[in-house]
Design an enzyme around this catalytic site. Structure first.
Site, mmCIF file in Angstrom:
data_model
loop_
_atom_site.group_PDB
_atom_site.id
_atom_site.type_symbol
_atom_site.label_atom_id
_atom_site.label_comp_id
_atom_site.label_asym_id
_atom_site.label_seq_id
_atom_site.Cartn_x
_atom_site.Cartn_y
_atom_site.Cartn_z
ATOM 1 N N ASP A 9 0.886 -1.151 0.000
ATOM 2 C CA ASP A 9 0.000 0.000 0.000
ATOM 3 C C ASP A 9 0.934 1.213 0.000
ATOM 4 O O ASP A 9 2.113 1.098 0.344
ATOM 5 C CB ASP A 9 -0.889 -0.028 1.254
ATOM 6 C CG ASP A 9 -1.804 1.167 1.336
ATOM 7 O OD1 ASP A 9 -2.428 1.510 0.310
ATOM 8 O OD2 ASP A 9 -1.896 1.775 2.414
ATOM 9 N N ASP A 11 0.039 5.031 1.013
ATOM 10 C CA ASP A 11 -0.127 6.007 2.088
ATOM 11 C C ASP A 11 -0.163 5.327 3.454
ATOM 12 O O ASP A 11 -0.949 4.420 3.686
ATOM 13 C CB ASP A 11 -1.403 6.824 1.860
ATOM 14 C CG ASP A 11 -1.379 7.559 0.522
ATOM 15 O OD1 ASP A 11 -0.314 8.112 0.184
ATOM 16 O OD2 ASP A 11 -2.401 7.560 -0.178
#
Length: 187
Positions: A9, A11
């Site tokens: 991922d 952020d």
């Protein structure tokens, strides 16, 4: 031959979580990212990013804004000898009106972007990992036989609490470097 991957991922995992980050000047790496990715690279893993970018659907920034920042991150990682093979992003959100306001298969916890990555890079799901800071990052990985890893950066500590109400059983690490050390010790 199948490839071992670390799916990431963005952020809260690669960069410090800042609501709807899209400006290069606001970007900063999460702690121990570079060192952790180097160690994972040295263990023979390749990298891809799979990220939801609802800020596009919400009109906070454009796809071009996202791509400019993503390009900046990937070029900076290359300077550190870390190659992101590809970044997959979902610009949609089902509760928003407009062109991006759709139910899609690419928005996590759906599996669409994971399936694209698996097909495109011939990913060995049994020997690959997904590192995320939310349960929505981990659900599609587990569905597809990829080992989920929850880091305590970004929303990770809040997600740790939510894990109790799920059937998920991820590896839990402080950050990417901590996970790299855990993985190295398993070998």
């Amino acid at each position: 031959m199948k490839n071992k991957f670390i799916l990431l991922d963005r952020d809260g995992v690669i960069n410090v979580e800042k609501s709807y980050l899209y400006k290069i000047e606001d970007f900063e790496y999460e702690k121990n990212v570079i060192e952790g990715l180097r160690k994972l690279r040295d263990l023979g893993y390749k990298f891809a990013i799979i990220t939801n970018q609802a800020g596009i659907a919400r009109g906070y920034y454009t796809e071009d804004d996202y791509l400019k920042l993503q390009n900046y991150i990937e070029k900076d990682l290359i300077k550190n000898d870390i190659k992101i093979e590809k970044s997959y992003f979902c610009p949609h959100h089902p509760s928003i009106d407009g062109k991006y306001g759709i139910e899609c298969n690419c928005r996590k916890p759906n599996t669409g972007n994971f399936e694209r990555a698996i097909d495109e890079f011939n990913i060995d799901t049994e020997n690959s990992f997904m590192i995320g800071d939310k349960t929505t990052d981990l659900i599609p990985a587990e569905k597809l036989g990829i080992t989920p890893v929850l880091v305590k950066t970004g929303y990770g500590l809040k997600s740790l609490e939510k894990l109790k109400n799920t059937n998920l059983n991820p590896i839990v690490a402080n950050d990417i470097l901590d996970f790299a050390k855990i993985l190295k010790n398993r070998k």
